[in-house]
Enzyme design. Structure first.
Site, mmCIF file in Angstrom:
data_model
loop_
_atom_site.group_PDB
_atom_site.id
_atom_site.type_symbol
_atom_site.label_atom_id
_atom_site.label_comp_id
_atom_site.label_asym_id
_atom_site.label_seq_id
_atom_site.Cartn_x
_atom_site.Cartn_y
_atom_site.Cartn_z
ATOM 1 N N HIS A 79 2.078 -2.516 3.824
ATOM 2 C CA HIS A 79 1.061 -2.146 2.832
ATOM 3 C C HIS A 79 0.020 -3.262 2.716
ATOM 4 O O HIS A 79 -1.188 -3.005 2.750
ATOM 5 C CB HIS A 79 1.724 -1.876 1.479
ATOM 6 C CG HIS A 79 0.751 -1.794 0.343
ATOM 7 N ND1 HIS A 79 -0.084 -0.709 0.152
ATOM 8 C CD2 HIS A 79 0.454 -2.679 -0.661
ATOM 9 C CE1 HIS A 79 -0.843 -0.926 -0.920
ATOM 10 N NE2 HIS A 79 -0.535 -2.112 -1.426
ATOM 11 N N ASP A 108 -31.691 -2.537 14.641
ATOM 12 C CA ASP A 108 -30.253 -2.386 14.884
ATOM 13 C C ASP A 108 -29.611 -3.755 14.722
ATOM 14 O O ASP A 108 -30.281 -4.721 14.363
ATOM 15 C CB ASP A 108 -30.007 -1.839 16.313
ATOM 16 C CG ASP A 108 -28.696 -1.054 16.400
ATOM 17 O OD1 ASP A 108 -27.681 -1.573 15.909
ATOM 18 O OD2 ASP A 108 -28.711 0.063 16.940
ATOM 19 N N TRP A 144 3.181 -10.025 4.006
ATOM 20 C CA TRP A 144 1.942 -10.099 4.799
ATOM 21 C C TRP A 144 1.564 -11.534 5.111
ATOM 22 O O TRP A 144 0.807 -11.797 6.044
ATOM 23 C CB TRP A 144 0.800 -9.363 4.082
ATOM 24 C CG TRP A 144 0.088 -10.189 3.036
ATOM 25 C CD1 TRP A 144 0.470 -10.348 1.739
ATOM 26 C CD2 TRP A 144 -1.108 -10.954 3.206
ATOM 27 N NE1 TRP A 144 -0.408 -11.174 1.090
ATOM 28 C CE2 TRP A 144 -1.398 -11.553 1.959
ATOM 29 C CE3 TRP A 144 -1.971 -11.192 4.277
ATOM 30 C CZ2 TRP A 144 -2.498 -12.374 1.766
ATOM 31 C CZ3 TRP A 144 -3.074 -12.023 4.078
ATOM 32 C CH2 TRP A 144 -3.329 -12.605 2.832
ATOM 33 N N SER A 171 -11.675 -8.967 16.174
ATOM 34 C CA SER A 171 -12.670 -7.998 15.709
ATOM 35 C C SER A 171 -13.496 -8.592 14.573
ATOM 36 O O SER A 171 -14.731 -8.450 14.550
ATOM 37 C CB SER A 171 -11.952 -6.728 15.243
ATOM 38 O OG SER A 171 -12.839 -5.890 14.578
ATOM 39 N N SER A 172 -12.813 -9.269 13.652
ATOM 40 C CA SER A 172 -13.540 -9.862 12.514
ATOM 41 C C SER A 172 -14.523 -10.923 12.988
ATOM 42 O O SER A 172 -15.655 -11.007 12.494
ATOM 43 C CB SER A 172 -12.557 -10.507 11.538
ATOM 44 O OG SER A 172 -11.709 -9.542 11.003
ATOM 45 N N HIS A 255 -6.977 -18.255 1.461
ATOM 46 C CA HIS A 255 -7.800 -18.225 0.258
ATOM 47 C C HIS A 255 -9.251 -17.858 0.558
ATOM 48 O O HIS A 255 -9.793 -16.974 -0.115
ATOM 49 C CB HIS A 255 -7.704 -19.490 -0.582
ATOM 50 C CG HIS A 255 -8.198 -19.184 -1.961
ATOM 51 N ND1 HIS A 255 -7.439 -18.535 -2.891
ATOM 52 C CD2 HIS A 255 -9.424 -19.301 -2.513
ATOM 53 C CE1 HIS A 255 -8.162 -18.281 -3.967
ATOM 54 N NE2 HIS A 255 -9.369 -18.745 -3.765
ATOM 55 N N GLU A 257 -10.036 -16.001 2.826
ATOM 56 C CA GLU A 257 -9.896 -14.577 3.128
ATOM 57 C C GLU A 257 -10.029 -13.732 1.851
ATOM 58 O O GLU A 257 -10.619 -12.651 1.857
ATOM 59 C CB GLU A 257 -8.541 -14.331 3.809
ATOM 60 C CG GLU A 257 -8.122 -12.880 3.973
ATOM 61 C CD GLU A 257 -8.955 -12.112 4.991
ATOM 62 O OE1 GLU A 257 -9.676 -12.767 5.768
ATOM 63 O OE2 GLU A 257 -8.896 -10.881 4.973
ATOM 64 N N TYR A 259 -11.874 -14.445 -0.618
ATOM 65 C CA TYR A 259 -13.308 -14.378 -0.922
ATOM 66 C C TYR A 259 -14.060 -13.545 0.102
ATOM 67 O O TYR A 259 -15.092 -12.960 -0.214
ATOM 68 C CB TYR A 259 -13.889 -15.792 -1.078
ATOM 69 C CG TYR A 259 -13.354 -16.421 -2.328
ATOM 70 C CD1 TYR A 259 -13.782 -15.981 -3.570
ATOM 71 C CD2 TYR A 259 -12.361 -17.364 -2.282
ATOM 72 C CE1 TYR A 259 -13.245 -16.481 -4.727
ATOM 73 C CE2 TYR A 259 -11.814 -17.885 -3.443
ATOM 74 C CZ TYR A 259 -12.253 -17.432 -4.655
ATOM 75 O OH TYR A 259 -11.707 -17.919 -5.804
ATOM 76 N N SER A 270 -24.418 -6.456 -7.222
ATOM 77 C CA SER A 270 -25.760 -6.980 -7.504
ATOM 78 C C SER A 270 -26.860 -6.018 -7.058
ATOM 79 O O SER A 270 -28.021 -6.174 -7.450
ATOM 80 C CB SER A 270 -25.958 -8.335 -6.808
ATOM 81 O OG SER A 270 -24.978 -9.233 -7.222
ATOM 82 N N HIS A 304 -3.175 -23.789 -4.380
ATOM 83 C CA HIS A 304 -2.760 -23.178 -5.655
ATOM 84 C C HIS A 304 -1.848 -21.966 -5.408
ATOM 85 O O HIS A 304 -1.243 -21.455 -6.331
ATOM 86 C CB HIS A 304 -3.959 -22.815 -6.537
ATOM 87 C CG HIS A 304 -4.813 -21.696 -6.048
ATOM 88 N ND1 HIS A 304 -6.184 -21.673 -6.215
ATOM 89 C CD2 HIS A 304 -4.529 -20.543 -5.416
ATOM 90 C CE1 HIS A 304 -6.678 -20.566 -5.709
ATOM 91 N NE2 HIS A 304 -5.688 -19.862 -5.221
ATOM 92 N N HIS A 305 -1.769 -21.526 -4.142
ATOM 93 C CA HIS A 305 -0.847 -20.436 -3.814
ATOM 94 C C HIS A 305 0.585 -20.949 -3.645
ATOM 95 O O HIS A 305 1.498 -20.157 -3.445
ATOM 96 C CB HIS A 305 -1.266 -19.751 -2.509
ATOM 97 C CG HIS A 305 -2.564 -19.018 -2.623
ATOM 98 N ND1 HIS A 305 -2.633 -17.699 -3.010
ATOM 99 C CD2 HIS A 305 -3.842 -19.420 -2.430
ATOM 100 C CE1 HIS A 305 -3.897 -17.312 -3.027
ATOM 101 N NE2 HIS A 305 -4.656 -18.345 -2.683
ATOM 102 N N THR A 330 -18.400 -17.998 -10.782
ATOM 103 C CA THR A 330 -18.045 -16.596 -11.036
ATOM 104 C C THR A 330 -18.563 -16.173 -12.403
ATOM 105 O O THR A 330 -19.072 -15.058 -12.571
ATOM 106 C CB THR A 330 -16.510 -16.410 -10.957
ATOM 107 O OG1 THR A 330 -16.042 -17.022 -9.756
ATOM 108 C CG2 THR A 330 -16.142 -14.944 -10.917
ATOM 109 N N LYS A 333 -22.136 -15.306 -12.279
ATOM 110 C CA LYS A 333 -22.383 -13.963 -11.750
ATOM 111 C C LYS A 333 -22.136 -12.907 -12.837
ATOM 112 O O LYS A 333 -22.952 -12.014 -13.031
ATOM 113 C CB LYS A 333 -21.495 -13.686 -10.529
ATOM 114 C CG LYS A 333 -21.754 -14.657 -9.386
ATOM 115 C CD LYS A 333 -21.195 -14.190 -8.084
ATOM 116 C CE LYS A 333 -22.071 -13.144 -7.464
ATOM 117 N NZ LYS A 333 -23.368 -13.626 -7.005
ATOM 118 N N ARG A 452 8.683 -10.276 -7.383
ATOM 119 C CA ARG A 452 8.024 -9.412 -6.386
ATOM 120 C C ARG A 452 8.979 -9.116 -5.243
ATOM 121 O O ARG A 452 9.955 -9.809 -5.035
ATOM 122 C CB ARG A 452 6.833 -10.138 -5.741
ATOM 123 C CG ARG A 452 5.721 -10.469 -6.641
ATOM 124 C CD ARG A 452 4.774 -11.441 -5.928
ATOM 125 N NE ARG A 452 4.118 -10.832 -4.770
ATOM 126 C CZ ARG A 452 3.353 -11.514 -3.912
ATOM 127 N NH1 ARG A 452 3.181 -12.817 -4.080
ATOM 128 N NH2 ARG A 452 2.779 -10.909 -2.897
#
Lengths: 535, 159
Positions: A79, A108, A144, A171-172, A255, A257, A259, A270, A304-305, A330, A333, A452
């Site tokens: 998932h 293009d 994951w 690909s990314s 991390h 990732e 963002y 926006s 922090h993870h 943040t 924004k 979890r």
């Protein structure tokens, strides 16, 4: 060109638009490739969604009902991987493909064949990943995040996992390089950097983040592969390796990732809020600098993870404070979006509804993120459903809601048809209510200590789990409205004008709806660019 | 009656300068090589080759895209001649056709996914024009040149 050419009708009837399956397989047109990305993303969203529904079905009651723990963990792992790499990221790349050339006045993408290649890698990657369900040992079940040594115990699916992650990463990277080169080199004359729409800006910064961190992921999973098959011990303690180092390396990728999955959402919001507030965006330049600041900070907060792995006090303080710093840009924004709406002439069509839901609910995810940033509190929250609730508020009501908002916003432009507003509004209210029924109780479960990635739980957690599962079923079912509404719009919506929304600015709204096969075959004039860039 | 020569200069649109591309590339290199190098020193070297490959790809993409910057063509149509001066990074090439024999041809591509080709031809020689233009621009240029140069069966204007 030095002199403009007349565009008489003669010889104009053929636009070299390929037809049939060749149009899609050999597509080099940014809109076709964008459409393919969005269709793939939608498909993967429903596949990942089925996994989520199975998880919530199992967790509806305590005890093991439907799945054995190994398969349950495969479901959670798949998932996560499918939603992150298959649903959210390709959706943003699809939106970039559709909108970036139109918004910068380019015909293009800069490298169309590379664009085709970067898309067609993905179906193979996901066939490999999903195919791992059917090999001996089942799909990967180590989460994951692929932490060793657990992930090294994966059966025949292990090389499939690693290879599919490599393909997704490739690909990314190709997509990001294409976006960077397009934005930097294909902007129409007069489209200066500070005239670019916020969506383009946020994608430019996202693409930079992607190319900064993707080699880290590629290297990390390669080291897992060599540890598994070639006898190296990068992360194997028995051979002198360090499994905790994998966490450091993974989250140095992971991390940013996060963002990568939220900055394009900021760009979308926006675009939408000024349109439906009928006011220019408040503090355009501050918004650009805020996105850039968030991107920079994303490189220095990874640990922090993993506060609970054990690290020096100074490191804990550094990562705690640097994480809290992210609240400042943040907050800029969120403040600017709110200020944009202040005294605006608001209307509440589906894109605006989803954007407003983003604003409220993403902020909830942000606040719980601040709670998690505090080291002493994080020791309690680590690996509980509180973390789970936090990142689902960020990724579902943040990233996913922004993608839905973007589709509702640009769908009239893409198809030339308006969609059923009533159905879209129903989709919004059902989604907004059920998503909160689904995820808000998980804060309580986490604070009460429910861990979890466990298929069973203590009976004291039953009530909120039932509520959460009901929310999941409602949210999942209400998402079926989305593809139905899109198909209905394509087939039978009433015609949309060039400027489908009264308050819309930006170059894309200067083009016909739907836009021609090649977007800007002649560069837009400076006056058109200035009108579009009315921040 | 002398007619002033018509001169058309065509060049692709490029918003990135070479200096800008270098700065962009250098800034993109900082994080992958910085982190890759640091981790390589710690023994986790496999990140560095991926960073190198990625940066090679970025460099290639920027180079391919920037090549456009150095392309331009000047088409000059006088009473008697049509000259095409093609400039690329490595040099300039000039081709001259007699105006009353020159033909402007816009060929449909053999495969529908490929771009059309615009040429000026005469006496078995040909020169391709505007390969870097968009389809619409190329067709517009073809119409304009056809009007300016005239057809092969038209007589040149009276001296």
């Amino acid at each position: 060109m030095a002199e403009p050419h007349a565009h008489a009708a003669a010889h104009d009837d053929h636009d070299h638009k390929p037809h049939g399956w060749r149009r899609w397989v050999f597509a080099t047109n940014h809109k076709d490739i964008g459409t393919m990305y969005l269709v793939l993303s939608c498909t993967m969203f429903f596949i990942g969604g089925i996994a989520a529904e199975c998880i919530r079905l199992e967790l509806f009651r305590p005890g093991l009902q439907f799945f054995d723990p190994q398969f349950f963990n495969s479901l959670t792992t798949m998932h996560g991987l499918i939603m992150i790499f298959g649903a959210i990221m390709p959706a943003f790349v699809g939106l970039a493909n559709w909108m970036v050339p139109m918004q910068v006045g380019a015909p293009d993408m800069a490298l169309p064949r590379l664009n085709n290649f970067s898309f067609w890698i993905l179906p193979f990657a996901f066939t490999l990943l999903i195919g791992s369900f059917f090999v001996p040992g089942g799909a990967p079940a180590g989460g994951w995040t692929m932490y060793p040594p657990l992930i090294l115990q994966t059966g025949a699916a292990f090389p499939m996992l690693i290879f599919s992650v490599h393909l997704m990463g490739m690909s990314s990277i190709l997509g990001a390089i294409n976006v960077i080169v397009t934005i930097m080199n294909m902007r129409a004359p007069g489209m200066t950097l500070l005239r670019m729409p916020l969506f383009v800006w946020s994608w430019l910064i996202t693409a930079y983040l992607l190319i900064a961190v993707m080699p880290v992921l590629a290297g990390a999973v390669t080291m897992l592969l060599t540890d598994h098959f070639f006898g190296t011990t990068f992360f194997t303690a028995a051979g002198g390796g360090d499994p905790v180092m994998f966490q450091h390396i993974f989250w140095f990728f992971g991390h940013p990732e996060v963002y990568i999955m939220i900055l394009p959402a900021f760009g979308i919001i926006s675009e939408i809020i000024p349109t439906f507030s009928r006011k220019p965006l408040f503090g355009y330049e501050a918004m650009v600098y805020a996105v850039a600041s968030i991107a920079f900070l994303s490189f220095i907060v990874w640990a922090h993870h993993m506060f609970t792995v054990g690290m020096p006090l100074a490191a804990q303080l550094f990562f705690m404070l640097s994480t809290m710093l992210i609240a400042i840009p943040t907050g800029v924004k969120v403040f600017n979006w709110t200020a944009t709406m202040w005294k605006g002439s608001l209307s509440f069509e589906p894109p605006m509804l989803f954007a407003l839901a983003f604003l409220f609910l993403f902020s909830i995810g942000g606040f719980s993120g601040l709670m998690l940033a505090m080291v002493p509190a994080d020791y309690q929250y680590q690996d509980t459903y509180f973390v789970f609730a936090h990142f689902h508020y960020v990724l579902v009501t943040g990233a996913l809601f922004s993608i839905i908002a973007a589709v509702y916003y640009w769908l009239p432009k893409w198809t030339g048809h308006m969609y059923d507003m009533k159905l879209g509004t129903w989709h919004f209210w059902l989604s907004a209510i059920f998503v909160n029924v689904l995820f808000f109780p998980q804060h309580f479960l986490g604070l009460a200590g429910m861990p979890r990635r466990i298929p069973d739980y203590a009976v004291q957690f039953t009530d909120w789990n039932m509520v959460s599962s009901i929310g999941a079923f409602g949210f999942g079912l209400s998402q079926l409205l989305f593809p139905y509404l899109i198909i209905k719009c394509i087939r039978a919506g009433r015609a949309a004008g060039n400027r489908a929304w009264e308050g819309a600015h930006g170059l894309e709204w200067e083009l016909p709806s739907p836009p021609p096969f090649h977007s800007w075959t002649t560069p837009p004039s400076d006056a058109v660019i200035a009108r579009g860039a009315a921040h | 009656m002398d007619v002033a020569p018509l001169s058309i200069e065509i060049r692709p649109n490029c918003s990135l300068t070479v200096r800008g591309a270098r700065l962009l590339f250098a800034s993109a290199c900082v994080m992958p090589f910085g982190m890759g190098g640091f981790l390589a020193l710690k023994g986790f070297w496999p990140i560095l080759p991926f960073a190198g490959l990625e940066m090679l790809l970025l460099a290639w993409a920027l180079k391919v895209s920037l090549e456009r910057r150095f392309h331009s063509q000047t088409i000059t149509v006088t009473e008697s001649n049509v000259s095409v001066e093609s400039r690329q990074r490595l040099g300039t090439e000039r081709v001259v056709f007699p105006r009353h024999w020159a033909q402007v041809k816009l060929r449909r591509p053999a495969a529908s996914l490929h771009p059309s080709r615009l040429t000026i031809e005469s006496h078995g020689r040909q020169c391709e024009l505007g390969s870097f233009l968009t389809e619409e621009e190329r067709r517009g240029l073809a119409r304009r040149l056809a009007r300016a140069i005239g057809r092969v069966n038209e007589s040149p204007s009276w001296p």
